[in-house]
Design a protein around this motif. Structure first.
Motif, PDB file in Angstrom:
ATOM      1  N   UNK A   1       9.239  14.341  -6.150  1.00 29.80           N
ATOM      2  CA  UNK A   1       9.198  13.055  -5.614  1.00 29.80           C
ATOM      3  C   UNK A   1       7.839  12.641  -5.285  1.00 29.80           C
ATOM      4  N   UNK A   2       6.836  13.837  -4.873  1.00 33.24           N
ATOM      5  CA  UNK A   2       5.567  13.362  -4.336  1.00 33.24           C
ATOM      6  C   UNK A   2       4.958  12.462  -5.070  1.00 33.24           C
ATOM      7  N   UNK A   3       4.099  11.245  -4.739  1.00 29.58           N
ATOM      8  CA  UNK A   3       3.146  10.277  -5.398  1.00 29.58           C
ATOM      9  C   UNK A   3       1.885  10.717  -5.305  1.00 29.58           C
ATOM     10  N   UNK A   4       1.532  11.766  -4.670  1.00 28.75           N
ATOM     11  CA  UNK A   4       0.206  12.123  -4.400  1.00 28.75           C
ATOM     12  C   UNK A   4      -0.675  11.026  -3.905  1.00 28.75           C
TER      13      UNK A   4
ATOM     14  N   UNK B   1       0.817  -1.246  -0.136  1.00 27.17           N
ATOM     15  CA  UNK B   1      -0.118   0.209   0.180  1.00 27.17           C
ATOM     16  C   UNK B   1       0.977   1.224   0.038  1.00 27.17           C
ATOM     17  N   UNK B   2       0.154   2.434  -0.633  1.00 27.95           N
ATOM     18  CA  UNK B   2       0.946   3.808  -0.159  1.00 27.95           C
ATOM     19  C   UNK B   2      -0.207   4.436   0.395  1.00 27.95           C
ATOM     20  N   UNK B   3      -1.271   4.886  -0.108  1.00 27.90           N
ATOM     21  CA  UNK B   3      -1.988   5.731   0.363  1.00 27.90           C
ATOM     22  C   UNK B   3      -2.901   5.099   1.674  1.00 27.90           C
ATOM     23  N   UNK B   4      -3.150   3.931   1.548  1.00 23.24           N
ATOM     24  CA  UNK B   4      -3.800   3.342   2.907  1.00 23.24           C
ATOM     25  C   UNK B   4      -2.922   3.696   4.226  1.00 23.24           C
ATOM     26  N   UNK B   5      -3.548   4.418   5.031  1.00 26.44           N
ATOM     27  CA  UNK B   5      -3.101   4.443   6.443  1.00 26.44           C
ATOM     28  C   UNK B   5      -4.350   4.720   7.484  1.00 26.44           C
TER      29      UNK B   5
ATOM     30  N   UNK C   1      12.486   3.740   2.233  1.00 25.62           N
ATOM     31  CA  UNK C   1      11.468   4.120   1.509  1.00 25.62           C
ATOM     32  C   UNK C   1      10.583   3.037   0.759  1.00 25.62           C
ATOM     33  N   UNK C   2       9.325   3.130   1.282  1.00 28.37           N
ATOM     34  CA  UNK C   2       8.457   2.225   0.564  1.00 28.37           C
ATOM     35  C   UNK C   2       8.497   2.098  -0.750  1.00 28.37           C
TER      36      UNK C   2
ATOM     37  N   UNK D   1       4.761  10.323   4.932  1.00 31.72           N
ATOM     38  CA  UNK D   1       5.081  10.741   3.568  1.00 31.72           C
ATOM     39  C   UNK D   1       5.924   9.489   3.106  1.00 31.72           C
ATOM     40  N   UNK D   2       5.206   8.481   2.142  1.00 34.17           N
ATOM     41  CA  UNK D   2       5.786   7.309   1.989  1.00 34.17           C
ATOM     42  C   UNK D   2       7.011   7.238   0.905  1.00 34.17           C
ATOM     43  N   UNK D   3       7.442   8.544   0.664  1.00 35.87           N
ATOM     44  CA  UNK D   3       8.570   8.657  -0.056  1.00 35.87           C
ATOM     45  C   UNK D   3       9.340   9.999   0.308  1.00 35.87           C
ATOM     46  N   UNK D   4      10.323  10.394  -0.383  1.00 40.27           N
ATOM     47  CA  UNK D   4      11.235  11.798   0.104  1.00 40.27           C
ATOM     48  C   UNK D   4      10.610  12.855  -0.377  1.00 40.27           C
ATOM     49  N   UNK D   5       9.237  13.073  -0.316  1.00 42.79           N
ATOM     50  CA  UNK D   5       8.818  14.302  -0.765  1.00 42.79           C
ATOM     51  C   UNK D   5       8.731  15.482   0.551  1.00 42.79           C
ATOM     52  N   UNK D   6       8.285  14.710   1.462  1.00 43.94           N
ATOM     53  CA  UNK D   6       8.376  15.646   2.779  1.00 43.94           C
ATOM     54  C   UNK D   6       9.485  15.367   3.759  1.00 43.94           C
ATOM     55  N   UNK D   7      10.413  16.126   3.780  1.00 38.64           N
ATOM     56  CA  UNK D   7      11.734  15.665   4.635  1.00 38.64           C
ATOM     57  C   UNK D   7      11.966  16.698   5.716  1.00 38.64           C
ATOM     58  N   UNK D   8      12.767  16.425   6.700  1.00 40.59           N
ATOM     59  CA  UNK D   8      12.975  17.086   7.873  1.00 40.59           C
ATOM     60  C   UNK D   8      14.290  17.998   7.526  1.00 40.59           C
TER      61      UNK D   8
END
Ligand SMILES: Cc1cc2nc3c(=O)[nH]c(=O)nc-3n(C[C@H](O)[C@H](O)[C@H](O)COP(=O)(O)O)c2cc1C
Ligand code: SF4
Ligand code: FES
Lengths: 720, 438, 154
Positions: free
Chosen positions: A154-157, A37-41, A115-116, A205-212
């Protein structure tokens, strides 16, 4: 649940029995099958079915289905990508589409290795790319706050971050703009994402779109260690993971304790760790030489000096505690002072009451309650209350703590009546008043909560371990003694105590002062001897959180100086008191006295809540002495305040503005508009503050953050 | 073949937007009749009529009404889908402009049948003329005391094709971005504000009064059995007399184009027909003898969809046509699910390359593969609407696609009727971030 | 900004947020045909939403404009039915008459020209929408007259 209430589902030929309504992803997991899954949470609310990573074949349905949006029904036959070629094709299609516009800049991506998207591509993805067109490109990375960077390429929306903002934190600040292939994640007009829980989107974020921004290019996943511990910055005690590299803390991640934090952290807990490396961090003992000068001492000399000062005071010693000490540290200090030196006077950071233990519940019970009067201010608690409201609970503003207690206890009060009738009612109070929750406990008893296991009361302390240190200090000795006058020595334990104006006032009256603190700014100038302090991330031991849950702190990194237990133990030796330098041994002693002999090892990674105890009969508050006309001032400690927060650049934008909060009624009567500068007066002293009109505040009360309230107290007058 | 007007009856001769005129032809009699019936009895009539939805999917309306969750303690809502934006359709607009009270009466009868007090008409935002006519008609109906305890809210969209998809429509009506919801739960159980909701197309609802008036069984007998009744066909493209024609289902495609539509102008040849709006798959002249009803068109390999017949003559380059159609779906993809959002964009890129004559042979296969990877994998049907037709354009006009590759350019050499068509995909001004050129 | 009007609209719906599209439409009318950030903020305040939530909605819909537009909006449908009967010639005629490309606004701020998706007038193609009013059918030779009329009306 009994077996008859379960449904049978077949996943890839394996039968499982699960309660009806279980999500299909979880059902498959029960059968030992992973559906990617990606969006499922599930923590973000109902599934959205956006990413299409979880496509499966379900018997009887012609099209592939998004497993995340379905729940188990009896007789369902599911074929995942493991056994269904169509499902496997579906998954490969999804991955290919996700990667079509992904920059594949994994070598320079902080998420790389954990990274998932990488993992799933590795396992299921296409080995080559068929995309030959220019990819969508964006300016990157862009800051969405000083603490968070956004890389739109990088965002996968998957909309996890925006769903968090909309349906968990309910701040509505992080959204998706535009439509279709032009969709992007954004804040309004590129303003910073200013909300207390914003950092959670990094972890979601399941990818590196939002990072610290703190963690950017700081470490690779194969060179880090994750230490499971507990946040020591507020009484909630969220379970955390401290990521370290080469002996330094690099970031803080959540470690889901479903009863305490559900995997969320506030931004203070997440970002404040860099105070460990603050520029004014004290690494060596210091001795005052001239009026303002200091000398660095060796530890041996420092301990000698400390012993000397303690001795000279001849028992006329006062110990001021911070509330951020571990149980073990407070106990050890208690042994040294009380058993070793006969100095029984401890200044605790706040009042606490064991009476509340009779109404103990896990924080997660808040979500499932039906009726909740609240007078609260605590980070994660706010999220639980929001979740309750979303589930249909009636959440009522109880006004200020003391007055609320009296009002609800009244048999004629309508809300009080509903509370007596409800089976699932929870009182949530906070503040420095109310005898540490004793009044609240009295109210709970009065409302009949003692016999209702799903009803309870929370009083939120002000300090992370206020309850633990009170108990530990008390347990250190059975003897008592008079308060010393004059004070020979003031021993200040920790930075919060050092920053407390009341403690500073005591220091004025003390002949000598020893300060144990992390930061120069707080210690230098008034201490005779300064002993370096450590942080919760550098200690082993236990904390008691606001639920009364005993939780385990683990040392993530070695402090720059020996920790408190180490030197307290050495000092105690000089006064013939035996205190172990090891938290485990100290805990064993404390536990023998107050925790029913619970072994250190059993405090556990995911600590359970102790059962309710019988409570002593508490007292409802009496009418307060009339303090004259005016508005009652409630001083509070804002989340983003305190010595640690002050030292973290990424958190400065979160700190409270110099404001006074007024109810709409009180503001209206005085002709005060939002944002106007007003004068707040008490006893001749006055302050200029900006007015903020707060709908949830009751009339007759104003609130000011302690750091902006100066000397004000009691009742005040507010005027334009 | 004959025009058979039910929803548009008398609309040609009289100004039915006036309440008195509508009442003069028997308007609102069905409402009076229905209100004397038990709600269940009205639903019985709808079931008996076998009326199939006119919004595209053709689902039996009575069945949908009977699925509505009962005893939930929540209100039941009726939503009328007046978002009409499928390329080729313009029938709902005409029904509402010419016969607004028919729709209002249909709303009131249906509301009675499903015991709802709240009706929302989600009206396509661009239809300002319709809005004005409907608003006036609603006001007149209200003043005439026809509403009973029902309120009808006319809600204007703001330009998004996806809001015609029923769950996106609900999101939009709730004040959110119009993005589809996963189903289950279906709107009949959890729709608008989480309450049981019936959603039907304008024409479906506008047909309800006739059914109540004449009886479900009467209606079931007109037209072919599996899909009885009349439909307003929207005829457009390269025909002599484009326009709306209300016909019995089962009427012939050839008759519609040649007899009513007057055939292809300027002595051109018929090249292709899109039978139900741009989301349905293309048919060829050898299929002209297909009957226009749900089943017959499906047997011919296409879909009746929203009964919007687009006629294409031999000047049209089919690669350009496919490209323009796909550009529309890319522009209208909501961006929620991956295959639709990324797939439509990729399809547009590939089709553009083909049209420009720069594509390699393998890229034609790649196009079909991308379509295949979109089909059946999206959250809503928009992805299928985009990809399905492309596959059929290629299948039916493979030679033409091939020539674009072989000849390194468009074989029409600039003479195609679609040459130079400009699509709005390139002119999005919403993006707050500049897309940096690669 | 007409807060009363928004409040009145909101009462038509069980939940306030539903009034967001009507409110944005009003705001757009009051702000010269587009939605500057302050308009978004006003709508957000009126409906008790965060401005970002309102912008998220506004940016989704084609009829809501987040960048300035001309005094007159000329929109030409270029979808299939119109394209088959000469939409591009009509669009070109407008380009020439107005001196702007589709998606652009003339330098004097008087005209914005747009190509749009199917407007729902396929049977009377080519459909041109001028300031929300449909003109159908329009042929290339009608264009100078329309432009003339708009210029005269100013
Ligand atoms: C992308 C998409 C667009 C749609 N647009 C419309 C539309 O504009 N009008 C309409 O009535 N139905 C439209 N539909 C169909 C609706 O989802 C729904 O099936 C219909 O409103 C049900 O009404 P009916 O049963 O009366 O046909 C669309 C569906 C999809 C997937
Ligand atoms: S930024 Fe991350 S969490 Fe947010 S939508 Fe993109 S991929 Fe999902
Ligand atoms: S358009 Fe996005 S899922 Fe259908």
């Amino acid at each position: 649940m009994s077996a008859t209430e379960l449904v049978t589902v077949t996943v890839d030929g394996r039968e499982v029995h699960v309660p009806p309504g279980t999500g299909l992803v979880e059902t498959a997991l029960a059968a030992g099958v992973e559906i990617p899954v990606f969006c499922y949470e599930p923590r973000l609310g109902a599934a959205v079915g956006a990413c299409r990573m979880c496509l499966c074949e379900i018997e009887g349905m012609p099209k592939l289905q998004a497993a995340c949006t379905l729940t188990a029904t009896n007789g369902m036959i599911v074929r995942t990508a493991q056994t269904s070629e169509r499902a496997a094709e579906g998954q490969e299609a999804t991955l290919e589409f996700i990667l079509v516009n992904h920059p594949l800049d994994c070598p320079v991506c902080d998420k790389g290795g954990e990274c998932p998207l990488q993992d799933l591509t590795f396992r299921w993805g296409p080995g080559n790319t068929r995309m030959t067109f220019p990819k969508r490109t964006f300016e990157k990375p862009i800051p969405i706050s000083p603490a968070i960077a956004l890389d739109r390429e990088r965002c996968i929306l998957c909309y996890r971050c925006t769903r968090f903002s909309e349906s968990v934190a309910e701040d509505g600040q992080l959204v998706a703009l535009n439509r279709g292939a032009e969709s992007v994640i954004a804040t309004f007009e590129d303003e910073p994402y200013l909300a207390p829980f914003s950092g959670n989107v990094i972890e979601l974020c399941p990818v590196g779109a939002l990072t610290s921004t703190q963690y950017r290019f700081e470490a690779r996943p194969w060179e880090i260690q994750n230490v499971p511990t507990v946040c020591g910055l507020c009484p909630v005690g969220c379970n955390i993971q401290a990521t370290t590299r080469e002996g330094k803390v690099k970031r803080i991640l959540s470690r889901n304790h479903p009863e305490v934090d559900e995997g969320w952290l506030c931004d203070k807990g997440r970002f404040a760790f860099t105070h460990l490396r603050a520029r004014d961090r004290i690494a060596d003992p210091l001795r005052r030489v001239r009026r303002r000068g200091f000398d660095v001492l060796s530890w041996d000399d420092a301990l000698g000096e400390a012993a000397e000062l303690l001795m000279q005071a001849q028992g006329r010693i006062v110990t001021a505690l911070s509330g951020s000490e571990t149980v073990e540290q407070a106990y050890a200090l208690g042994r040294l002072m009380r058993a070793g030196l006969g100095a029984h006077t401890g200044v605790l950071p706040e009042e606490t009451s064991p009476a509340l233990d009779a109404f103990r519940l896990p924080l997660s019970a808040i979500r499932d309650a039906e009726l909740e009067p609240v007078a609260e201010r605590a980070p994660i608690v706010e999220l639980w209350v929001k979740a309750a409201r979303r589930q249909g609970a009636q959440v009522e503003q109880a006004g200020d703590a003391l007055e609320g207690c009296r009002r609800l206890a009244d048999k004629r009060n309508a809300l009080g009546k509903s509370l007596r009738e409800s089976e699932r009612a929870i009182l949530i109070w906070s503040g420095e008043e109310g005898a540490g929750g004793a009044h609240l406990a009295a109210l709970a008893k009065e409302l009949g909560f003692a016999g209702k296991p799903a009803s309870g009361a929370f009083h939120l302390p002000c300090t992370p371990n206020g309850r633990g240190i009170a108990d530990a200090w008390a347990a250190a000795s059975d003897d008592e003694g008079p308060n010393p006058e004059p004070i020979g020595l003031l021993f200040v334990s920790g930075d919060e105590a050092a920053a407390d104006p009341n403690v500073r006032a005591l220091a004025e009256r003390a002949e000598r002062v020893i300060v144990n603190a992390m930061f120069q700014g707080l210690a230098v100038g008034w201490a005779d001897l300064v002993l370096p302090g450590t942080s919760y991330l550098e200690r082993d031991g236990t904390y008691v959180n606001l639920e009364g849950r005993l939780q385990r702190l683990r040392r993530a990194v070695i402090p720059p100086a020996p920790d408190e237990l180490a030197w307290i133990s050495k000092l105690a030796e000089r006064f013939a008191v035996e205190v172990s330098p090891h938290a485990s041994a100290v805990f064993a002693e404390v536990s023998e006295r107050i925790y029913d002999g619970l072994p250190f090892g059993e405090v556990g990674e995911e600590a359970p809540l102790r059962t309710r105890s019988e409570a002593p009969a508490p007292q409802l508050p009496s009418e307060p002495a009339a303090e004259g006309k005016g508005l009652r001032l409630v001083r509070y400690r804002p989340l983003f305040s305190g010595p640690a927060v002050e030292r973290v650049p990424e958190l400065q934008f979160q700190r409270p503005a110099p404001e006074v909060e007024l109810s709409p009624g009180d503001a209206g009567r005085r002709g005060i508009a939002p944002g106007e500068t007003v004068t707040v007066t008490h006893n001749g002293t006055s302050l200029q503050l900006r007015a903020r009109i707060t709908k949830s505040l009751r009339e007759g009360i104003v609130r000011i953050a302690a750091e902006h309230a100066g000397e004000l107290g009691g009742t005040v007058e507010v005027a334009k | 073949m004959a025009i058979r007007e039910l929803t548009l009856a008398h609309a040609g001769e009289r100004d039915l937007s006036k309440l008195a005129e509508y009442q003069a032809i028997g308007g609102y009699k069905a409402l009076a009749k229905a209100r004397k019936m038990k709600p269940e009895a009205v639903v019985e009539q709808l079931l008996a009529s076998n009326l199939r939805g006119r919004g595209g999917a053709g689902f039996p309306m009575g069945r949908k009404a009977s699925f509505l969750a009962k005893g939930t303690g929540k209100p039941t809502y009726l939503c009328v889908n007046a978002d009409e934006s499928e390329p080729g359709t313009f029938k709902d607009r005409e029904i509402m402009l010419l016969n607004p009270h028919r729709l209002i009466e249909g709303c009131l009868v249906t509301a009675h049948a499903i015991e709802s007090q709240n009706v929302f008409i989600y009206l396509r935002g661009e239809y300002l003329d319709v809005f004005e006519v409907m608003r006036r008609a609603l006001e007149d109906a209200r003043k005439a005391g026809l509403m009973g305890d029902v309120t009808i809210v006319l809600h204007r969209g703001a330009g998004a094709y996806i809001c015609g998809e029923e769950s996106a429509l609900l999101e939009s009506l709730e004040g959110k971005r119009g993005q589809p919801r996963p189903r289950p739960p279906f709107p009949a159980v959890s729709g608008l504000y989480g309450s049981p909701t019936l959603i039907n197309n304008v024409q479906t609802i506008a047909t309800v009064p006739v059914i109540v008036e004449k009886g479900g069984e009467w209606y079931a007998k007109i037209g072919p059995e599996p899909s009885p009744g009349t439909v307003v066909f929207s005829l457009s493209g390269n025909v002599e007399r484009p326009g709306n024609y209300e016909l019995l289902l089962g009427s012939g495609l050839r008759e519609l184009i040649y007899d009513l539509g007057g055939g292809i102008p300027d002595g051109r040849e018929l090249k292709a027909i899109i039978p139900g709006g741009s989301s349905t798959t293309v048919m060829t002249p050898d299929q002209l003898d297909t009957d226009l009803d749900f089943n017959s068109v499906a047997e011919a390999g296409s879909q009746l969809g929203a009964a919007a017949v687009i006629v294409i003559d031999d000047r049209a380059c089919m690669v350009q046509l496919a490209l323009r159609s796909t550009q529309f779906y890319m522009h209208e993809s909501c961006g929620k699910c991956t295959p639709c959002r990324e797939g439509t964009r990729w399809m547009v890129q590939l089709l553009q390359k083909l049209e420009d004559g720069r594509a390699e042979q393998s890229e034609l296969d790649l196009l079909l593969s991308v379509c295949d990877r979109v089909l059946g994998k999206c959250l809503c049907a928009l992805g299928d609407f985009a990809a399905g037709p492309v596959v059929e354009y290629v299948r039916n006009f493979r030679d033409e696609f091939q020539r674009h590759i072989d000849e390194g350019g468009c074989p029409f050499g600039g003479e195609s009727s679609l040459e130079g068509t400009f699509a709005p995909v390139d002119q999005h001004t919403h993006a707050p971030v500049a897309e940096v050129p690669a | 900004m007409n807060l009363d009007a928004i409040a009145a609209i909101a009462t038509e719906y069980p939940e306030r947020q539903s009034a967001i599209l009507p409110a944005l439409r009003l705001a757009q009318e009051e702000h010269g045909g587009w939605l500057p950030p302050e308009a978004i903020r006003e709508v957000a305040d009126a409906l008790d939403l965060a401005p970002a939530q309102v912008e998220a909605v506004a940016s989704f819909y084609d009829m809501l404009h987040l960048a300035p537009v001309g005094k007159h909006m000329v929109e030409v449908c270029t979808n299939l039915s119109c394209a088959l009967v000469g939409a591009q010639q009509v669009l070109q005629a407008f380009e020439e008459q107005l001196g702007v490309a589709p998606g652009e606004t003339s330098e004097d701020g008087r005209f914005t020209l747009r190509a749009i998706e199917c407007a729902g007038g396929c049977g009377r193609a080519v459909v041109v929408v001028v300031d929300e009013r449909y003109r159908e059918p329009v042929r290339p030779e009608d264009v100078p007259g329309i432009v003339e009329e708009l210029k005269r009306g100013d």
